[in-house]
Design a protein around this motif. Structure first.
Motif, PDB file in Angstrom:
ATOM      1  N   THR A 124       1.416   0.085  -2.923  1.00 64.35           N
ATOM      2  CA  THR A 124       1.673  -1.279  -3.390  1.00 64.35           C
ATOM      3  C   THR A 124       3.072  -1.687  -2.937  1.00 64.35           C
ATOM      4  OG1 THR A 124       1.615  -2.794  -5.256  1.00 64.35           O
ATOM      5  CG2 THR A 124       2.292  -0.542  -5.765  1.00 64.35           C
ATOM      6  N   PHE A 125       3.096  -2.585  -1.961  1.00 60.63           N
ATOM      7  CA  PHE A 125       4.332  -3.020  -1.294  1.00 60.63           C
ATOM      8  C   PHE A 125       4.236  -4.518  -1.021  1.00 60.63           C
ATOM      9  CE2 PHE A 125       4.081   1.406  -0.002  1.00 60.63           C
ATOM     10  CZ  PHE A 125       5.377   1.816   0.272  1.00 60.63           C
ATOM     11  N   PRO A 126       5.376  -5.194  -0.843  1.00 54.85           N
ATOM     12  CA  PRO A 126       5.305  -6.519  -0.206  1.00 54.85           C
ATOM     13  C   PRO A 126       4.926  -6.311   1.275  1.00 54.85           C
ATOM     14  CG  PRO A 126       7.501  -6.055  -1.160  1.00 54.85           C
ATOM     15  CD  PRO A 126       6.739  -4.763  -1.131  1.00 54.85           C
ATOM     16  N   ASN A 127       4.905  -7.383   2.070  1.00 58.09           N
ATOM     17  CA  ASN A 127       4.598  -7.229   3.508  1.00 58.09           C
ATOM     18  C   ASN A 127       5.835  -6.717   4.245  1.00 58.09           C
ATOM     19  OD1 ASN A 127       2.058  -8.176   3.079  1.00 58.09           O
ATOM     20  ND2 ASN A 127       2.212  -9.965   4.381  1.00 58.09           N
ATOM     21  N   THR A 128       6.028  -5.391   4.203  1.00 59.46           N
ATOM     22  CA  THR A 128       7.225  -4.803   4.799  1.00 59.46           C
ATOM     23  C   THR A 128       6.852  -3.799   5.879  1.00 59.46           C
ATOM     24  OG1 THR A 128       7.179  -3.067   3.126  1.00 59.46           O
ATOM     25  CG2 THR A 128       8.561  -4.990   2.649  1.00 59.46           C
ATOM     26  N   VAL A 129       7.863  -3.428   6.667  1.00 58.75           N
ATOM     27  CA  VAL A 129       7.644  -2.439   7.712  1.00 58.75           C
ATOM     28  C   VAL A 129       7.284  -1.084   7.086  1.00 58.75           C
ATOM     29  CG1 VAL A 129      10.094  -1.772   7.941  1.00 58.75           C
ATOM     30  CG2 VAL A 129       8.570  -1.569   9.907  1.00 58.75           C
ATOM     31  N   GLU A 130       7.850  -0.791   5.890  1.00 60.25           N
ATOM     32  CA  GLU A 130       7.504   0.470   5.214  1.00 60.25           C
ATOM     33  C   GLU A 130       6.010   0.534   4.911  1.00 60.25           C
ATOM     34  OE1 GLU A 130      11.872  -0.020   4.108  1.00 60.25           O
ATOM     35  OE2 GLU A 130      10.160  -1.346   4.425  1.00 60.25           O
ATOM     36  N   PHE A 131       5.446  -0.597   4.467  1.00 64.08           N
ATOM     37  CA  PHE A 131       4.009  -0.591   4.190  1.00 64.08           C
ATOM     38  C   PHE A 131       3.220  -0.242   5.452  1.00 64.08           C
ATOM     39  CE2 PHE A 131      -0.128  -2.610   4.618  1.00 64.08           C
ATOM     40  CZ  PHE A 131      -0.797  -2.022   3.560  1.00 64.08           C
TER      41      PHE A 131
END
Length: 528
Positions: free
Chosen positions: A62-69
């Motif tokens: 569960t992440f925002p739209n990030t590079v980590e996701f």
């Protein structure tokens, strides 16, 4: 050949072919090349293995739209585990349902964490870990960190792993607008097939670039925006805020030389409204604009094409088909028809009656599909599987017909059709008429119980800013453009409508809301 049967293999192939091309950017922050993205994914995969995750385990993200996701999602499926992306706005109860239904072994979040998700994970005794990318001056020095390591990561452990087409790589839930959400397992083969279908119909190549406007926990943004692009060697930009922002959208599109974007009708309308109130001085030259996940009214399509000078291609998709099922073609491959969701892409499609008999052109029936992109079945749900898989086809629950040119026209969800005294009314058709009124910004038609006809049609509209449209004007307009029995008997004027996380108006919830408010003079906001 085996590589192209898995998404992981396909992405490895692309990284080898276009190592120095831009793969992923965070707007205004940094860019990753395909070679660097591949290295980061392999590195993160070795951390996940060291954290004790095995093939077949489910990892919730569960992440925002990030590079980590993006990195963690690809790393999870690389180790033959199953990624289960979840909406970070869920409540603790919702997280509890999704984490337990997916049988997740690990919850991954950004470094900031997610209180509701962590509370649910702790209650279910599911391990929680955070993933972060150390921001370095040079992208080559960026590194993934994972707060859960049981043993020293072994870089060679990942190299030995072979991804199989049958590996369950993605686990999503249907949006559950008419019933309890159903769990949909999707394999590496499903993902690879869908990515190939998206690439082929839109002719995506390494020269393309897009900005993600949709959440990546949903199949539309994940498959069409992100994975379809990465599978073609194209470039993807994530907004700096980690989510869609109308105020930065066009500057990102220009800065990153975008050639297309995909969105739901609600977002297209937001982009259009902004264009009318605060136009940009210059717009990028786009190959096409794509619309999917809900019906796009022909009037909105025409306004979009006029405003941005690009063909708007409406498509048809669902989670169980790993997104894409049909799409209008690019102009060089045939006409795109307003009001149609186009032609089948990469799978068989048929219109069947209730006995499984295929229908001729212009005759409505249930839209049914089969192909390598279609799920093998819902998880732990024999009842749903029995009704969804019949006569050798997957049954979508949508009613539609093919025109003589082979283009699919949707009439509506079978469960949402309004039966007024035996006359069947498609709410989609009424939505389209309401949205063609210049003073209507958003609209939804829905059925309500009626003593005389069994069901009657009502509608709710959000007026365009600065307009003073009233119920009488909406009724007059509908009488002019619809058969008498299709004219909404009651018009609610409101300033908000309930939507799913992806921006799809929830017809059933609208109906329940206005039924409950029918006796009051003032209609309150949703959630008020």
């Amino acid at each position: 050949m085996m590589e192209s049967l898995t998404l992981t293999g396909l992405l490895k192939q692309v990284a080898g072919e276009f190592p120095s091309r831009r793969a992923l950017s965070v707007s205004g922050k940094f860019d990753l090349t395909y070679a660097r993205l591949h290295q980061l994914v392999e590195g993160a995969a070795s951390l996940i293995l060291a954290g004790g995750i095995k093939a077949g385990d489910v990892v919730a993200l569960t992440f925002p739209n990030t590079v980590e996701f993006v990195i963690m999602f690809l790393a999870v499926i690389r180790v033959r585990a199953t990624a289960a992306p979840l909406n970070s706005a869920y409540t603790a109860d919702e997280f509890e349902f999704y984490l337990s239904d997916s049988e997740s072994k690990l919850l991954l979040t950004s470094q900031e964490g997610n209180e509701a998700a962590q509370a649910a994970a702790s209650k279910l005794k599911i391990t929680h870990a955070t993933a972060s990318l150390t921001q370095a001056e040079a992208e080559a020095e960026a590194e993934v960190n994972l707060s859960l390591i049981h043993s020293e990561p072994d870089p060679h452990s990942v190299a030995k792993l072979v991804n199989e087409p049958s590996d369950v790589a993605l686990f999503l839930h249907t949006s559950g607008t008419t019933s309890r959400p159903k769990g949909v397992p999707l394999s590496q083969l499903n993902l690879a097939s869908s990515v190939q279908n998206i690439k082929s119909v839109y002719k995506l190549t390494e020269s393309d670039s897009t900005v993600i406007v949709l959440p990546l926990f949903h199949v539309h943004g994940l498959l069409a925006g992100l994975l379809g692009s990465l599978g073609a060697g194209a470039a993807v930009t994530l907004p700096a805020a980690g989510r869609f922002s109308a105020s930065t959208f066009w500057s990102d599109m220009l800065k990153y030389n975008a050639t297309w974007y995909t969105a739901v009708p609600t977002i297209h309308q937001i982009i259009l409204d902004r264009h009318l109130s605060k136009p940009e001085s210059v717009y990028p030259k786009l190959r096409f604009i794509r619309s999917c996940s809900a019906s796009l009214a022909p009037a909105i399509m025409a306004r979009l094409e006029e405003a941005f000078g690009a063909p708007v291609l409406e498509a048809y998709a669902m989670t169980e088909a790993t997104h894409l099922m049909a799409s209008n073609p690019l102009p060089e491959n045939g006409p795109h028809k307003p009001g149609s969701v186009g032609r089948p892409v990469g799978q068989e499609m048929a219109i069947l009656d209730e006995n499984g008999v295929q229908q001729e052109a212009n005759v409505s029936g249930e839209v049914c599909i089969r192909g390598p992109n279609v799920t093998k079945g819902y998880k732990n749900n024999p009842e749903a599987n029995k009704s969804a898989f019949q006569f050798g086809w997957f049954h979508t629950g949508d009613l539609g017909f093919f025109d003589p040119d082979g283009y699919l026209h949707l009439v509506g969800r079978i469960k949402e059709l309004i039966n007024r005294g035996g006359e069947k009314i498609s709410p989609i058709e009424v939505d389209a008429v309401l949205l063609s009124h210049p003073d209507v910004a958003q609209a939804v038609a829905f059925g309500v119980p009626d003593d005389k006809y069994g069901e009657e049609i009502n509608c709710a509209i959000i007026p365009r800013e600065g307009s003073d449209i009233d119920e009488a004007e909406v009724t007059r307009f509908c009488k002019k453009n619809l058969a008498a029995f299709k004219v909404p008997k009651k018009v609610f004027i409101t300033d908000s409508l309930p939507k799913t996380a992806t921006g799809k108006i929830q017809r059933r919830i609208v109906a329940e809301h206005f039924l409950a408010q029918i006796s009051t003079a003032k209609v309150p906001k949703f959630g008020a």
